[in-house]
Write a protein that holds these residues in place. Structure first.
Motif, PDB file in Angstrom:
ATOM      1  N   GLU A  26      29.768  43.011  25.417  1.00 42.53           N
ATOM      2  CA  GLU A  26      31.085  42.678  24.879  1.00 42.53           C
ATOM      3  C   GLU A  26      32.207  43.035  25.861  1.00 42.53           C
ATOM      4  OE1 GLU A  26      31.593  44.097  20.897  1.00 42.53           O
ATOM      5  OE2 GLU A  26      29.607  43.428  20.302  1.00 42.53           O
ATOM      6  N   LEU A  27      31.998  42.672  27.124  1.00 39.95           N
ATOM      7  CA  LEU A  27      33.002  42.897  28.164  1.00 39.95           C
ATOM      8  C   LEU A  27      33.818  41.636  28.353  1.00 39.95           C
ATOM      9  CD1 LEU A  27      30.707  44.643  30.804  1.00 39.95           C
ATOM     10  CD2 LEU A  27      32.310  45.753  29.255  1.00 39.95           C
ATOM     11  N   SER A  28      35.017  41.793  28.918  1.00 41.28           N
ATOM     12  CA  SER A  28      35.837  40.625  29.188  1.00 41.28           C
ATOM     13  C   SER A  28      35.782  40.236  30.671  1.00 41.28           C
ATOM     14  CB  SER A  28      37.288  40.875  28.777  1.00 41.28           C
ATOM     15  OG  SER A  28      37.812  41.960  29.498  1.00 41.28           O
ATOM     16  N   GLU A  29      35.364  41.161  31.525  1.00 40.08           N
ATOM     17  CA  GLU A  29      35.352  40.876  32.955  1.00 40.08           C
ATOM     18  C   GLU A  29      34.360  41.792  33.650  1.00 40.08           C
ATOM     19  OE1 GLU A  29      38.553  41.381  36.560  1.00 40.08           O
ATOM     20  OE2 GLU A  29      39.258  40.483  34.687  1.00 40.08           O
ATOM     21  N   ILE A  30      33.699  41.259  34.689  1.00 41.42           N
ATOM     22  CA  ILE A  30      32.799  42.069  35.513  1.00 41.42           C
ATOM     23  C   ILE A  30      32.942  41.583  36.950  1.00 41.42           C
ATOM     24  CG2 ILE A  30      30.771  40.605  35.180  1.00 41.42           C
ATOM     25  CD1 ILE A  30      29.125  43.234  35.036  1.00 41.42           C
ATOM     26  N   GLU A  31      32.906  42.518  37.901  1.00 40.17           N
ATOM     27  CA  GLU A  31      33.087  42.184  39.313  1.00 40.17           C
ATOM     28  C   GLU A  31      32.013  42.902  40.122  1.00 40.17           C
ATOM     29  OE1 GLU A  31      36.458  43.206  42.564  1.00 40.17           O
ATOM     30  OE2 GLU A  31      37.161  42.245  40.715  1.00 40.17           O
ATOM     31  N   VAL A  32      31.424  42.170  41.082  1.00 40.23           N
ATOM     32  CA  VAL A  32      30.385  42.723  41.940  1.00 40.23           C
ATOM     33  C   VAL A  32      30.784  42.463  43.390  1.00 40.23           C
ATOM     34  CG1 VAL A  32      27.953  42.566  42.601  1.00 40.23           C
ATOM     35  CG2 VAL A  32      28.606  42.293  40.220  1.00 40.23           C
ATOM     36  N   GLU A  33      30.634  43.498  44.246  1.00 40.43           N
ATOM     37  CA  GLU A  33      30.921  43.339  45.669  1.00 40.43           C
ATOM     38  C   GLU A  33      29.670  43.644  46.463  1.00 40.43           C
ATOM     39  OE1 GLU A  33      34.522  44.968  47.457  1.00 40.43           O
ATOM     40  OE2 GLU A  33      35.295  45.305  45.426  1.00 40.43           O
ATOM     41  N   ASP A  34      29.436  42.835  47.491  1.00 44.21           N
ATOM     42  CA  ASP A  34      28.313  43.046  48.402  1.00 44.21           C
ATOM     43  C   ASP A  34      28.809  42.705  49.801  1.00 44.21           C
ATOM     44  OD1 ASP A  34      25.826  43.396  49.543  1.00 44.21           O
ATOM     45  OD2 ASP A  34      25.095  41.416  48.953  1.00 44.21           O
ATOM     46  N   GLY A  35      29.243  43.733  50.514  1.00 48.48           N
ATOM     47  CA  GLY A  35      29.821  43.497  51.835  1.00 48.48           C
ATOM     48  C   GLY A  35      31.119  42.727  51.705  1.00 48.48           C
ATOM     49  N   ASP A  36      31.183  41.552  52.349  1.00 50.57           N
ATOM     50  CA  ASP A  36      32.377  40.719  52.282  1.00 50.57           C
ATOM     51  C   ASP A  36      32.399  39.820  51.053  1.00 50.57           C
ATOM     52  OD1 ASP A  36      33.268  41.798  54.625  1.00 50.57           O
ATOM     53  OD2 ASP A  36      32.464  40.195  55.888  1.00 50.57           O
ATOM     54  N   ARG A  37      31.269  39.720  50.371  1.00 46.71           N
ATOM     55  CA  ARG A  37      31.196  38.852  49.191  1.00 46.71           C
ATOM     56  C   ARG A  37      31.677  39.599  47.957  1.00 46.71           C
ATOM     57  NH1 ARG A  37      25.617  35.867  48.492  1.00 46.71           N
ATOM     58  NH2 ARG A  37      25.676  37.371  46.810  1.00 46.71           N
ATOM     59  N   LYS A  38      32.442  38.907  47.160  1.00 48.98           N
ATOM     60  CA  LYS A  38      32.937  39.471  45.906  1.00 48.98           C
ATOM     61  C   LYS A  38      32.849  38.383  44.843  1.00 48.98           C
ATOM     62  CE  LYS A  38      36.873  42.046  45.447  1.00 48.98           C
ATOM     63  NZ  LYS A  38      38.324  42.292  45.368  1.00 48.98           N
ATOM     64  N   ILE A  39      32.205  38.734  43.714  1.00 42.99           N
ATOM     65  CA  ILE A  39      32.070  37.780  42.616  1.00 42.99           C
ATOM     66  C   ILE A  39      32.660  38.426  41.365  1.00 42.99           C
ATOM     67  CG2 ILE A  39      30.486  36.518  41.122  1.00 42.99           C
ATOM     68  CD1 ILE A  39      28.531  36.433  43.438  1.00 42.99           C
ATOM     69  N   ARG A  40      33.561  37.698  40.733  1.00 42.53           N
ATOM     70  CA  ARG A  40      34.162  38.165  39.489  1.00 42.53           C
ATOM     71  C   ARG A  40      33.905  37.106  38.424  1.00 42.53           C
ATOM     72  NH1 ARG A  40      40.388  39.126  39.399  1.00 42.53           N
ATOM     73  NH2 ARG A  40      39.719  40.364  41.159  1.00 42.53           N
ATOM     74  N   VAL A  41      33.351  37.550  37.293  1.00 41.29           N
ATOM     75  CA  VAL A  41      33.107  36.662  36.162  1.00 41.29           C
ATOM     76  C   VAL A  41      33.963  37.189  35.020  1.00 41.29           C
ATOM     77  CG1 VAL A  41      31.383  35.742  34.567  1.00 41.29           C
ATOM     78  CG2 VAL A  41      30.752  36.232  36.941  1.00 41.29           C
ATOM     79  N   ARG A  42      34.711  36.278  34.425  1.00 40.44           N
ATOM     80  CA  ARG A  42      35.645  36.680  33.374  1.00 40.44           C
ATOM     81  C   ARG A  42      35.558  35.697  32.219  1.00 40.44           C
ATOM     82  NH1 ARG A  42      41.847  37.109  34.966  1.00 40.44           N
ATOM     83  NH2 ARG A  42      42.113  35.212  33.792  1.00 40.44           N
ATOM     84  N   ARG A  43      35.771  36.232  31.011  1.00 41.72           N
ATOM     85  CA  ARG A  43      35.802  35.357  29.846  1.00 41.72           C
ATOM     86  C   ARG A  43      36.961  35.766  28.958  1.00 41.72           C
ATOM     87  NH1 ARG A  43      31.672  37.088  25.189  1.00 41.72           N
ATOM     88  NH2 ARG A  43      31.962  39.308  25.345  1.00 41.72           N
TER      89      ARG A  43
END
Length: 159
Positions: A26-43
């Motif tokens: 039941e989160l509204s946003e999650i962000e993952v970083e791996d080196g220069d890559r960054k992925i954010r998923v939001r609802r």
């Protein structure tokens, strides 16, 4: 191809896993970083407002044992108020007296005048007096001392 024009390759499986984590927790946003890559998923979360009868029924639960004793049909058990309902103008903590040990501002059966203090709602360390919108008789107190209250929650009924 220069670094400016490189496109990030998106791992669809990772995005799907992140979306599942959002829903499961039941989160509204999650962000993952791996080196220069960054992925954010939001609802966007939508909150359905509970019908007032459920809020009033919750305010009347006196003890946890009573609440668990038997299921309550709130559609038939919801009280009917004949007076004006005073609602909380903010989120905070409700206090029925000016300080611990002091007599309450009002009690059921008391007659009040317009502008009389009914109770206090503390919000962000500020004590906000809640005044009677009109004169009348207190027919019901829907909150207890030191109870958290929500915006627009029924507090007092004046007849």
């Amino acid at each position: 191809m220069s670094d400016e024009h490189k496109q990030m390759r998106i791992d669809a499986g990772l995005v799907r896993e992140l979306a599942e984590l959002l829903s499961a927790n039941e989160l509204s946003e999650i962000e993952v970083e791996d080196g220069d890559r960054k992925i954010r998923v939001r609802r966007e979360l939508t909150v359905a407002a509970a019908p007032v009868q459920h809020l009033v029924a919750a305010a009347h639960q006196l003890a946890p044992a009573q609440a668990q004793a038997a299921p309550v049909d709130t559609a038939t058990e919801a009280p009917v108020f004949t007076g004006d309902m005073v609602r909380s103008p903010m989120v905070g903590t409700c206090y029925l007296s000016a300080e611990p040990g002091a007599p309450p501002f009002v009690a059921v059966g008391d007659t009040v005048k317009e502008g009389d203090t009914l109770l206090i709602v503390e919000a962000m360390k500020v004590m906000n007096p809640i005044s009677a919108p009109r004169g009348g008789r207190i027919v019901q107190l829907l909150v207890e001392n030191a109870q958290p209250v929500e915006f627009d929650q029924p507090l007092v009924v004046i007849e």
